[in-house]
Design a protein around this motif. Structure first.
Motif, mmCIF file in Angstrom:
data_model
loop_
_atom_site.group_PDB
_atom_site.id
_atom_site.type_symbol
_atom_site.label_atom_id
_atom_site.label_comp_id
_atom_site.label_asym_id
_atom_site.label_seq_id
_atom_site.Cartn_x
_atom_site.Cartn_y
_atom_site.Cartn_z
ATOM 1 N N ALA A 87 0.815 -1.213 0.000
ATOM 2 C CA ALA A 87 0.000 0.000 0.000
ATOM 3 C C ALA A 87 0.850 1.264 0.000
ATOM 4 O O ALA A 87 0.450 2.283 -0.564
ATOM 5 N N THR A 88 2.031 1.216 0.614
ATOM 6 C CA THR A 88 2.868 2.409 0.711
ATOM 7 C C THR A 88 3.887 2.507 -0.416
ATOM 8 O O THR A 88 4.723 3.403 -0.420
ATOM 9 N N GLY A 89 3.829 1.596 -1.381
ATOM 10 C CA GLY A 89 4.659 1.733 -2.567
ATOM 11 C C GLY A 89 6.042 1.123 -2.463
ATOM 12 O O GLY A 89 6.948 1.519 -3.208
ATOM 13 N N MET A 90 6.250 0.181 -1.542
ATOM 14 C CA MET A 90 7.531 -0.507 -1.493
ATOM 15 C C MET A 90 7.737 -1.283 -2.802
ATOM 16 O O MET A 90 6.781 -1.583 -3.529
ATOM 17 N N ILE A 91 8.979 -1.633 -3.102
ATOM 18 C CA ILE A 91 9.326 -2.222 -4.396
ATOM 19 C C ILE A 91 9.497 -3.732 -4.251
ATOM 20 O O ILE A 91 10.244 -4.197 -3.379
ATOM 21 N N PHE A 92 8.815 -4.497 -5.105
ATOM 22 C CA PHE A 92 8.884 -5.956 -5.044
ATOM 23 C C PHE A 92 9.556 -6.500 -6.307
ATOM 24 O O PHE A 92 9.362 -5.970 -7.404
ATOM 25 N N ILE A 93 10.338 -7.556 -6.129
ATOM 26 C CA ILE A 93 11.001 -8.177 -7.271
ATOM 27 C C ILE A 93 10.641 -9.655 -7.330
ATOM 28 O O ILE A 93 10.371 -10.296 -6.317
ATOM 29 N N ASP A 94 10.623 -10.172 -8.538
ATOM 30 C CA ASP A 94 10.300 -11.581 -8.804
ATOM 31 C C ASP A 94 11.610 -12.337 -8.995
ATOM 32 O O ASP A 94 12.334 -12.113 -9.961
ATOM 33 N N ARG A 95 11.909 -13.231 -8.054
ATOM 34 C CA ARG A 95 13.167 -13.982 -8.122
ATOM 35 C C ARG A 95 12.955 -15.436 -8.527
ATOM 36 O O ARG A 95 13.807 -16.280 -8.302
ATOM 37 N N SER A 96 11.803 -15.717 -9.163
ATOM 38 C CA SER A 96 11.475 -17.105 -9.493
ATOM 39 C C SER A 96 12.403 -17.683 -10.562
ATOM 40 O O SER A 96 12.626 -18.882 -10.614
ATOM 41 N N ASN A 97 12.905 -16.822 -11.455
ATOM 42 C CA ASN A 97 13.916 -17.280 -12.409
ATOM 43 C C ASN A 97 14.764 -16.087 -12.829
ATOM 44 O O ASN A 97 14.441 -14.933 -12.523
ATOM 45 N N ARG A 98 15.858 -16.360 -13.541
ATOM 46 C CA ARG A 98 16.830 -15.322 -13.850
ATOM 47 C C ARG A 98 16.238 -14.184 -14.692
ATOM 48 O O ARG A 98 16.449 -13.008 -14.399
ATOM 49 N N SER A 99 15.471 -14.528 -15.729
ATOM 50 C CA SER A 99 14.938 -13.487 -16.607
ATOM 51 C C SER A 99 13.951 -12.588 -15.877
ATOM 52 O O SER A 99 13.953 -11.357 -16.058
ATOM 53 N N LYS A 100 13.098 -13.180 -15.024
ATOM 54 C CA LYS A 100 12.153 -12.374 -14.259
ATOM 55 C C LYS A 100 12.870 -11.521 -13.232
ATOM 56 O O LYS A 100 12.471 -10.370 -12.964
ATOM 57 N N ALA A 101 13.936 -12.060 -12.647
ATOM 58 C CA ALA A 101 14.706 -11.289 -11.667
ATOM 59 C C ALA A 101 15.350 -10.074 -12.320
ATOM 60 O O ALA A 101 15.334 -8.971 -11.769
ATOM 61 N N ILE A 102 15.920 -10.268 -13.502
ATOM 62 C CA ILE A 102 16.559 -9.162 -14.226
ATOM 63 C C ILE A 102 15.529 -8.096 -14.593
ATOM 64 O O ILE A 102 15.752 -6.898 -14.430
ATOM 65 N N ALA A 103 14.372 -8.548 -15.090
ATOM 66 C CA ALA A 103 13.306 -7.609 -15.460
ATOM 67 C C ALA A 103 12.811 -6.844 -14.236
ATOM 68 O O ALA A 103 12.538 -5.640 -14.311
ATOM 69 N N SER A 104 12.712 -7.534 -13.100
ATOM 70 C CA SER A 104 12.253 -6.896 -11.871
ATOM 71 C C SER A 104 13.249 -5.846 -11.392
ATOM 72 O O SER A 104 12.861 -4.773 -10.926
ATOM 73 N N LEU A 105 14.551 -6.139 -11.504
ATOM 74 C CA LEU A 105 15.575 -5.175 -11.092
ATOM 75 C C LEU A 105 15.525 -3.929 -11.967
ATOM 76 O O LEU A 105 15.687 -2.809 -11.484
ATOM 77 N N LYS A 106 15.296 -4.124 -13.270
ATOM 78 C CA LYS A 106 15.184 -2.968 -14.173
ATOM 79 C C LYS A 106 13.983 -2.109 -13.798
ATOM 80 O O LYS A 106 14.067 -0.869 -13.764
ATOM 81 N N LYS A 107 12.861 -2.760 -13.517
ATOM 82 C CA LYS A 107 11.657 -2.020 -13.135
ATOM 83 C C LYS A 107 11.879 -1.282 -11.815
ATOM 84 O O LYS A 107 11.462 -0.121 -11.658
ATOM 85 N N ALA A 108 12.542 -1.948 -10.873
ATOM 86 C CA ALA A 108 12.837 -1.307 -9.588
ATOM 87 C C ALA A 108 13.723 -0.089 -9.791
ATOM 88 O O ALA A 108 13.523 0.962 -9.173
ATOM 89 N N GLY A 109 14.714 -0.211 -10.677
ATOM 90 C CA GLY A 109 15.594 0.911 -10.973
ATOM 91 C C GLY A 109 14.833 2.100 -11.540
ATOM 92 O O GLY A 109 15.117 3.254 -11.206
ATOM 93 N N GLN A 110 13.844 1.831 -12.390
ATOM 94 C CA GLN A 110 13.033 2.904 -12.968
ATOM 95 C C GLN A 110 12.230 3.634 -11.889
ATOM 96 O O GLN A 110 12.086 4.859 -11.927
ATOM 97 N N LEU A 111 11.726 2.870 -10.904
ATOM 98 C CA LEU A 111 10.973 3.480 -9.818
ATOM 99 C C LEU A 111 11.883 4.362 -8.958
ATOM 100 O O LEU A 111 11.459 5.435 -8.502
ATOM 101 N N ILE A 112 13.108 3.928 -8.749
ATOM 102 C CA ILE A 112 14.052 4.730 -7.969
ATOM 103 C C ILE A 112 14.381 6.021 -8.712
ATOM 104 O O ILE A 112 14.433 7.104 -8.121
#
Length: 208
Positions: A87-112
């Motif tokens: 609810a407060t906008g914390m950042i979540f990443i998907d570590r289920s596999n390498r490609s999803k983890a990489i995509a999640s890190l990129k998305k997190a970087g954009q939010l930062i």
């Protein structure tokens, strides 16, 4: 947040009310060094050593910006804690596999880049001694991919107030030492990791 429809308000309250209240209740006398290194108009990834449960309220209270966490997506489903973080906008990443983890890190970087300052503990867990453990590469991959500066932070003294493995409190002083930002430009991931870890160690060893 429900009343005001403002997602930032609970984060501000965590920094100005919850964290200071926890620290006062534990008998922690706080001191911060290096706040002049932080530009309030920039977003950063703060990386810190981690030795006590008090590290989180210490950072929330002493760093001069609102802080967000990066957590694995499974935490989002945890009752109350996960709901609050989502609810407060914390950042979540998907570590289920390498490609999803990489995509999640990129998305997190954009939010930062859009204005969220993030705190991460690259050791991965609380250390059981005064040594700074090897840093994991996640925060530094994110910084490099998104061109975000790393700010090394050292916490000294929190482990003496609340030691790992016990809930016995011993009042004392906690020092939060903020280093100068490290820009990832022209540094490899491995160099950025070693540079950041060395900076945290140097900050820990500075005379009080």
């Amino acid at each position: 947040m429900i009343i005001t429809f403002n997602r930032k308000l609970p984060v501000i309250m965590a920094r100005t009310m919850w964290a200071p209240g926890i620290l006062r209740g534990c008998g922690a006398r706080m001191r911060v060094k290096g706040t002049e290194n932080i530009d309030p108009n920039q977003s950063y990834i703060f990386v810190s050593n981690h030795q006590s449960y008090l590290d989180i309220p210490a950072l929330f209270s002493m760093l001069p910006v609102n802080l967000y966490f990066v957590a694995k997506k499974e935490v989002k489903r945890v009752p109350f804690v996960g709901w609050y973080m989502h609810a407060t906008g914390m950042i979540f990443i998907d570590r289920s596999n390498r490609s999803k983890a990489i995509a999640s890190l990129k998305k997190a970087g954009q939010l930062i880049k859009k204005g969220k300052n993030v705190i991460m503990f690259p050791e991965g867990t609380r250390a059981r001694n005064s040594q700074v453990a090897t840093f994991k590469k996640g925060p530094f991959v994110m910084a490099s991919q998104s061109d975000i500066s790393i700010v090394p932070v050292a916490i000294k003294g929190a482990e003496n107030i609340l030691k790992p493995g016990t809930f016995r409190l011993r009042p004392g002083e906690v020092i939060v030492n903020i280093g100068t930002p490290i820009h990832p430009k022209n540094e490899s991931i491995s160099d950025l990791i070693e540079h950041s870890r060395a900076s945290v160690i140097d900050l820990l060893e500075e005379p009080v």
